[in-house]
Design a protein around this motif. Structure first.
Motif, PDB file in Angstrom:
ATOM      1  N   PHE A 132      47.851  44.295  33.478  1.00 30.52           N
ATOM      2  CA  PHE A 132      46.609  44.057  34.213  1.00 30.52           C
ATOM      3  C   PHE A 132      46.678  44.692  35.603  1.00 30.52           C
ATOM      4  O   PHE A 132      45.701  45.283  36.088  1.00 30.52           O
ATOM      5  CB  PHE A 132      46.366  42.554  34.314  1.00 30.52           C
ATOM      6  CG  PHE A 132      45.127  42.177  35.070  1.00 30.52           C
ATOM      7  CD1 PHE A 132      43.867  42.538  34.603  1.00 30.52           C
ATOM      8  CD2 PHE A 132      45.206  41.457  36.256  1.00 30.52           C
ATOM      9  CE1 PHE A 132      42.719  42.197  35.305  1.00 30.52           C
ATOM     10  CE2 PHE A 132      44.072  41.104  36.963  1.00 30.52           C
ATOM     11  CZ  PHE A 132      42.823  41.482  36.491  1.00 30.52           C
ATOM     12  N   PHE A 133      47.823  44.597  36.253  1.00 29.88           N
ATOM     13  CA  PHE A 133      48.012  45.223  37.567  1.00 29.88           C
ATOM     14  C   PHE A 133      47.818  46.730  37.488  1.00 29.88           C
ATOM     15  O   PHE A 133      47.140  47.335  38.336  1.00 29.88           O
ATOM     16  CB  PHE A 133      49.397  44.871  38.107  1.00 29.88           C
ATOM     17  CG  PHE A 133      49.848  45.715  39.270  1.00 29.88           C
ATOM     18  CD1 PHE A 133      49.217  45.613  40.499  1.00 29.88           C
ATOM     19  CD2 PHE A 133      50.899  46.613  39.132  1.00 29.88           C
ATOM     20  CE1 PHE A 133      49.631  46.394  41.588  1.00 29.88           C
ATOM     21  CE2 PHE A 133      51.310  47.389  40.197  1.00 29.88           C
ATOM     22  CZ  PHE A 133      50.675  47.285  41.422  1.00 29.88           C
TER      23      PHE A 133
ATOM     24  N   CYS B 296      44.135  47.511  37.103  1.00 28.40           N
ATOM     25  CA  CYS B 296      43.452  47.367  38.392  1.00 28.40           C
ATOM     26  C   CYS B 296      43.831  48.497  39.344  1.00 28.40           C
ATOM     27  O   CYS B 296      42.989  48.989  40.118  1.00 28.40           O
ATOM     28  CB  CYS B 296      43.788  46.015  39.017  1.00 28.40           C
ATOM     29  SG  CYS B 296      43.147  44.599  38.098  1.00 28.40           S
TER      30      CYS B 296
ATOM     31  N   TYR C 108      41.823  51.532  38.402  1.00 30.75           N
ATOM     32  CA  TYR C 108      40.462  51.422  38.935  1.00 30.75           C
ATOM     33  C   TYR C 108      40.445  51.692  40.438  1.00 30.75           C
ATOM     34  O   TYR C 108      39.550  52.366  40.959  1.00 30.75           O
ATOM     35  CB  TYR C 108      39.899  50.024  38.676  1.00 30.75           C
ATOM     36  CG  TYR C 108      39.620  49.696  37.226  1.00 30.75           C
ATOM     37  CD1 TYR C 108      39.342  50.692  36.299  1.00 30.75           C
ATOM     38  CD2 TYR C 108      39.645  48.375  36.776  1.00 30.75           C
ATOM     39  CE1 TYR C 108      39.089  50.398  34.967  1.00 30.75           C
ATOM     40  CE2 TYR C 108      39.389  48.062  35.448  1.00 30.75           C
ATOM     41  CZ  TYR C 108      39.119  49.079  34.550  1.00 30.75           C
ATOM     42  OH  TYR C 108      38.860  48.780  33.237  1.00 30.75           O
ATOM     43  N   PHE C 109      41.438  51.165  41.138  1.00 32.46           N
ATOM     44  CA  PHE C 109      41.517  51.315  42.588  1.00 32.46           C
ATOM     45  C   PHE C 109      41.682  52.779  42.983  1.00 32.46           C
ATOM     46  O   PHE C 109      41.095  53.247  43.971  1.00 32.46           O
ATOM     47  CB  PHE C 109      42.681  50.473  43.122  1.00 32.46           C
ATOM     48  CG  PHE C 109      42.854  50.524  44.605  1.00 32.46           C
ATOM     49  CD1 PHE C 109      42.063  49.747  45.442  1.00 32.46           C
ATOM     50  CD2 PHE C 109      43.819  51.352  45.187  1.00 32.46           C
ATOM     51  CE1 PHE C 109      42.220  49.798  46.820  1.00 32.46           C
ATOM     52  CE2 PHE C 109      43.988  51.394  46.554  1.00 32.46           C
ATOM     53  CZ  PHE C 109      43.179  50.616  47.374  1.00 32.46           C
TER      54      PHE C 109
ATOM     55  N   ARG D  66      35.192  45.643  45.274  1.00 31.61           N
ATOM     56  CA  ARG D  66      35.482  44.977  43.991  1.00 31.61           C
ATOM     57  C   ARG D  66      36.872  45.345  43.499  1.00 31.61           C
ATOM     58  O   ARG D  66      37.667  44.473  43.135  1.00 31.61           O
ATOM     59  CB  ARG D  66      34.428  45.372  42.958  1.00 31.61           C
ATOM     60  CG  ARG D  66      34.736  44.897  41.535  1.00 31.61           C
ATOM     61  CD  ARG D  66      33.693  45.418  40.545  1.00 31.61           C
ATOM     62  NE  ARG D  66      34.065  45.135  39.173  1.00 31.61           N
ATOM     63  CZ  ARG D  66      34.851  45.924  38.434  1.00 31.61           C
ATOM     64  NH1 ARG D  66      35.370  47.032  38.957  1.00 31.61           N
ATOM     65  NH2 ARG D  66      35.146  45.599  37.192  1.00 31.61           N
ATOM     66  N   ASN D  67      37.187  46.634  43.481  1.00 29.48           N
ATOM     67  CA  ASN D  67      38.489  47.077  42.986  1.00 29.48           C
ATOM     68  C   ASN D  67      39.621  46.677  43.929  1.00 29.48           C
ATOM     69  O   ASN D  67      40.744  46.415  43.491  1.00 29.48           O
ATOM     70  CB  ASN D  67      38.476  48.585  42.782  1.00 29.48           C
ATOM     71  CG  ASN D  67      37.589  49.013  41.621  1.00 29.48           C
ATOM     72  OD1 ASN D  67      37.275  48.195  40.748  1.00 29.48           O
ATOM     73  ND2 ASN D  67      37.167  50.266  41.613  1.00 29.48           N
TER      74      ASN D  67
ATOM     75  N   LEU E 116      40.226  43.030  43.158  1.00 27.43           N
ATOM     76  CA  LEU E 116      40.886  42.937  41.851  1.00 27.43           C
ATOM     77  C   LEU E 116      42.362  43.297  41.955  1.00 27.43           C
ATOM     78  O   LEU E 116      43.218  42.650  41.344  1.00 27.43           O
ATOM     79  CB  LEU E 116      40.200  43.863  40.838  1.00 27.43           C
ATOM     80  CG  LEU E 116      38.988  43.311  40.103  1.00 27.43           C
ATOM     81  CD1 LEU E 116      38.357  44.392  39.230  1.00 27.43           C
ATOM     82  CD2 LEU E 116      39.381  42.105  39.238  1.00 27.43           C
ATOM     83  N   LEU E 117      42.668  44.323  42.747  1.00 22.06           N
ATOM     84  CA  LEU E 117      44.067  44.710  42.923  1.00 22.06           C
ATOM     85  C   LEU E 117      44.842  43.587  43.611  1.00 22.06           C
ATOM     86  O   LEU E 117      45.974  43.259  43.203  1.00 22.06           O
ATOM     87  CB  LEU E 117      44.152  45.994  43.753  1.00 22.06           C
ATOM     88  CG  LEU E 117      45.561  46.570  43.948  1.00 22.06           C
ATOM     89  CD1 LEU E 117      46.158  46.985  42.613  1.00 22.06           C
ATOM     90  CD2 LEU E 117      45.523  47.757  44.911  1.00 22.06           C
TER      91      LEU E 117
ATOM     92  N   SER F 132      45.456  40.836  41.091  1.00 19.91           N
ATOM     93  CA  SER F 132      46.486  41.190  40.102  1.00 19.91           C
ATOM     94  C   SER F 132      47.884  41.083  40.704  1.00 19.91           C
ATOM     95  O   SER F 132      48.834  40.651  40.028  1.00 19.91           O
ATOM     96  CB  SER F 132      46.239  42.601  39.565  1.00 19.91           C
ATOM     97  OG  SER F 132      46.446  43.586  40.569  1.00 19.91           O
TER      98      SER F 132
END
Length: 554
Positions: free
Chosen positions: A128-129, A132, A135-136, A143-144, A147-148, A151
């Motif tokens: 999951f990390f 994220c 995405y980052f 948002r990203n 999320l990071l 995670s």
């Protein structure tokens, strides 16, 4: 039929994966550590002696739904399947059949993927990390960024090895440190993780001190390194490990995410290889490296037809091996003591022992794992009274000993059976037991020295000053039972090996009233030592009653 499988192969793969995990989880006895983590879930907290609280949270949720082995393992096995889904998303070029072959070739994902141990959520949150992180890298939006941060915090709540993952990933892309959003993600992760840090602060940073200075510190043996190397091949296979490991390292990364995966994999393997020169390293400590191993080997093998063919040729051998191990974990097929003890030993005798002990609480000698497993299968509250020569564990912190203090219990042990008149023959060996109408143990008394390091010349004495932190009910008992005596000792260690015990001229009444000081002549050869305080109630183990205190003899 073939068109059906071609159309729905992906969903069928995951359905079969989960069904097999459910069957395995339902019919396989809890392993020692799983039972120990189940006791974690009975005492919810933001931290524990050995680990952060994630595994306890997952077990608590599952056991609330199914109060049996399946419930203990429910959420870890679901996270195991979700881990594979996320790994698929990390693949730049996708060959689904090759992906199935790689994951099925890594036997540990099937044989341990259903178990309730921290490595399973660690794998999920590692995947999951990376998702994220991917995405980052593409878009550093709020948002990203958040999320990071989430995670990272979830990784830290799972296992302390998570710090290595984050450090190696960020080291793969130094330019990120010029981006303000990476610091925002870090601060957000720190805020989310702060309840655990507060817990550590209140408990004198016990987990960090244990993992950094007490655990995995042994006199070096060459087998530590060779065993580590062999375990990594087995963990990555066991049959296909000779293909997957070189493939992952030989692959030339094409994206920043793939570069981060490779840095993390290389960093994890190198860190624990070097750690093997410090002490014994458990093979599963590198489990986060399985994420990049799958992704990078997939990308490499997808372009190497001959190696890919060999992977498919070897796959049936792995599947047969996995099937065989699955069966012996569920069914008592082999007359091998270690297998019987591990997978088929606890359901048969615990009801008999519960009847013998009349359902009273049980005190197990010197084994947090046996205590936890007996508690799970008998339903009786069980305490592990740890000997001063062994390292502490969560039973030193949970309110178990104090809840049993001065109450009737049964004392059990598989060693030193000469202490017992009665014993029961069980699959884990003969267990001695005896009734105690009033259990007295003082492990909750903690000695606080005025300093944590002493230096003394050979054959000379030093003054040891300290005071005892004594819970109220213990203090009252000592005050009311002035004739009760329990020797107070110092246990001296050299390289974690106990070399001497020193009887102190102290009484319970003395430590119950005020600070004290005693003159100690250790009579040791020059060298570096450590010692701890210990109180030994007659008939029981000498308990762990202080932090380790350094002693240098010149």
């Amino acid at each position: 039929m073939n068109s059906f499988f071609r159309k729905h192969h992906r969903i069928l793969f995951y359905i079969v994966w989960i069904i097999l995990a459910f069957i395995q989880a339902w019919y396989t006895e809890l392993q020692d550590d799983e039972a120990y983590y189940w006791v974690y879930s009975k005492y919810p907290a933001f931290g524990y002696f050995d680990h952060p609280p994630m595994i306890a949270i997952l077990i608590k949720m599952g056991y609330t739904i199914f109060p049996n082995e399946l419930g203990v393992r429910l959420f870890p096995l679901l996270l195991n399947a979700l881990t594979l889904l996320i790994i698929e998303k990390l693949l730049v070029t996708k060959n689904e059949v090759l992906f199935y072959a790689i994951t099925l070739s890594i036997a540990v994902l099937q044989l341990a993927g259903f178990t309730a141990v921290p490595d399973i959520p660690l794998l999920f949150f590692t995947a999951f990390f990376f998702l994220c992180f991917q995405y980052f890298l593409k878009n550093q939006s709020w948002r990203n960024t958040l999320l990071l941060g989430i995670s990272i915090a979830l990784l830290f709540y799972t296992k302390y090895h998570a710090l290595l993952i984050v450090v190696f990933v960020l080291s793969s892309n130094i330019k990120l440190f010029r981006k303000p959003h990476i610091y925002i993600a870090g601060v957000f992760a720190l805020i989310l993780f702060s309840p655990h840090l507060v817990w550590q602060w209140h408990h004198n940073w016990v987990s960090f001190r244990y993992h950094l200075f007490e655990s995995n510190v042994n006199t070096y043996q060459f087998s530590f390194t060779t065993d580590f190397l062999a375990s990594q091949i087995l963990l990555a296979g066991p049959i296909a490990g000779f293909i997957l490991l070189p493939a992952a390292f030989l692959y030339k990364t094409k994206t920043q995410t793939e570069k981060a995966l490779k840095w993390m994999m290389a960093g994890i393997y190198l860190f624990f290889l070097l750690s093997s020169f410090r002490g014994k390293v458990e093979g599963n400590w590198t489990s986060p490296a399985l994420i990049p191993l799958i992704v990078l080997s997939h990308q490499y093998l997808n372009e190497k037809i001959n190696l890919k063919k060999w992977l498919f040729r070897l796959l049936p051998i792995t599947l047969l091996l996995v099937l065989f191990v699955r069966l012996i974990m569920i069914i008592d097929l082999l007359p091998i003591k270690d297998i019987k003890t591990r997978y088929h030993a606890w359901k048969t005798w615990t009801p008999q022992m519960k009847e013998i002990t009349k359902g009273l609480p049980v005190v197990f000698s010197n084994s947090h794992q046996r205590a936890a497993k007996y508690w799970f299968y008998s339903g009786q509250m069980t305490y592990s009274q740890n000997d001063a020569g062994e390292h502490r564990n969560n039973f030193n912190y949970w309110p178990v000993e104090d809840s049993l203090f001065n109450k009737p219990v049964y004392f059990l042990d598989i060693y030193r059976l000469n202490r017992f008149k009665d014993s029961l023959k069980t699959p884990i060996g003969n267990i001695g037991f005896r009734y105690d109408s009033a259990f007295i143990s003082f492990a909750k008394i903690i000695f606080e020295p005025s300093q944590f390091a002493y230096s003394v010349k050979k054959d000379e004495s030093f003054i040891l000053k300290a005071w005892a932190r004594i819970p109220e009910n213990y203090s009252m008992y000592i005050f009311m039972h002035k004739s009760f005596q329990a020797p107070i000792k110092l246990f001296v260690f050299n390289n974690n090996k106990m070399v001497k015990e020193i009887l102190l001229p102290l009484t319970l009444q003395k430590i119950n009233s005020n600070d004290f000081s005693v003159s100690i002549n250790p009579q040791l050869q020059p060298g570096n030592y450590s010692f701890i305080f210990s109180i030994q109630v007659p008939g029981y183990n000498a308990t762990h009653n202080s932090e380790k205190i350094k002693l240098t003899v010149e």
